[in-house]
Design an enzyme around this catalytic site. Structure first.
Site: not given
Ligand code: APR
Length: 309
Positions: A152, A83, A15, A176, A119, A10-11
């Site tokens: 927090r 969310r 991430g 959480h 996470v 997850g970048a």
């Molecule tokens: N494989 C790899 N990456 C994926 C996949 C997958 N199958 N599905 C989704 N992703 C990637 C998305 O492309 C996106 O870049 O996960 C990333 C999530 O990033 P954001 O949408 O920016 O979300 P973020 O704020 O990083 O939160 C991620 O952490 O805190 C928790 O509730 C939050 O569940 C959420 C997670």
């Protein structure tokens, strides 16, 4: 001795920010993985190009596949949807369940000795899912929540008392969610019990703000959820493991009778070292605290049941 490897799946906001902290702290080489084409590669290259300026020495690579993650020491899993205003963490369950199942299989096939740090929300439920699907021992599948919730609470206490955040020690247990269990009795400012420094009602207001701390950020950002404090918290766990620090930190782990709970992933204080969660610490709770723990556990159990696994 080779370098340590930290992979981050997850970048997105969490991430990529975690990659930033990890590289800057030189925890090891960093691999960023995402399904979006070009995003992990671009963010990794950009971060690596910051290293001559900031003076950190860590390789950072991005990929749409998992081969680069092979033999990771620690894997952070942040893939999944965050969310939006009006949503609870539970609303993410169906979507994130599918993502976590596929990601965990890919990760474990290449790094069977890694410690996984979850996470993705709903956190306790996704940690449970990862544990069951990975087949890894319970001490190597952890969830990040307690450090964030405690951070927090500490931030709000420091602001209220106009003192340094560095002097605050605290502990938050439980799931959480808004039913997390802050423990003012186990909170001190440089060793001075918080209950001596603030009236009960004031502490109650800080506790309430902490419970809803994630939602406060979601409402401000409108398009996503918190990422600086969550990523910093996950990296604190990674650091404790990679450096075998034996830190005592609240983390989400699988319980088998501790605190009277079974077959649940739940936030409790643990000792974090090279083996992952090396032990679970059982603190004394009074009747009120016990009933808050029971209530929080009940909602986590309900969420785990929704997984239908
Ligand atoms: N494989 C790899 N990456 C994926 C996949 C997958 N199958 N599905 C989704 N992703 C990637 C998305 O492309 C996106 O870049 O996960 C990333 C999530 O990033 P954001 O949408 O920016 O979300 P973020 O704020 O990083 O939160 C991620 O952490 O805190 C928790 O509730 C939050 O569940 C959420 C997670």
């Amino acid at each position: 001795m080779g370098r340590k490897k930290v992979s981050i799946v997850g970048a997105g906001f969490v991430g990529a920010t975690a990659a930033h902290w990890a590289a800057e702290k030189e925890l090891g080489d960093v691999v960023l993985v995402d399904i979006l084409e070009g995003i992990p590669q671009g963010k990794a290259l950009d971060l690596f190009e910051a290293s001559p300026v900031e003076g950190f020495d860590a390789k950072v690579v991005g990929s749409n596949g998992y081969d680069e993650t092979r033999d990771s020491d620690v894997v952070l899993i942040t893939s999944g949807v965050p969310r939006k205003p009006g949503m609870s963490r539970e609303d993410l369950l169906e979507t994130n369940k599918k993502i976590i199942e596929s990601v965990v299989a890919e990760v474990v096939a290449r790094s069977p000795k890694a410690v996984l740090i979850m996470v993705t929300n709903p956190l306790d439920t996704m940690t449970y899912l990862a544990l069951k699907r990975s087949g890894l021992p319970k001490e190597r599948v952890l969830g990040m929540a307690g450090i964030l919730d405690t951070a927090r609470f500490k931030a709000f206490i420091a602001t209220e008392l106009n003192v340094s955040v560095e002097d605050i020690q605290s502990l938050i247990m439980g799931g959480h969610g808004d039913e997390m269990v802050p423990l003012p009795r186990y909170t001190t400012v440089s060793g001075i019990p918080l209950v001596q420094l603030l009236p009960k009602e004031k502490i109650g207001r800080l506790v309430d703000r902490t419970r809803k701390g994630g939602g406060e950020i979601v409402n401000l950002l409108k398009t996503g959820s918190a990422f600086y404090a969550p990523s910093a918290s996950a990296i604190q766990m990674a650091e404790a493991i990679l450096k075998d620090k034996k830190r005592i930190l609240p983390c989400c782990v699988y319980l088998e009778g501790e605190y009277g709970l079974r077959d649940i992933c739940f936030g409790v204080p643990v000792k974090l070292g090279a083996k992952g969660a090396e032990s679970i610490i059982q603190v004394d709770l009074n009747e009120e605290e016990k009933s808050l723990v029971a209530k929080s556990a009940e909602s986590v159990k309900k969420s785990i049941a929704e997984l239908k696994i």
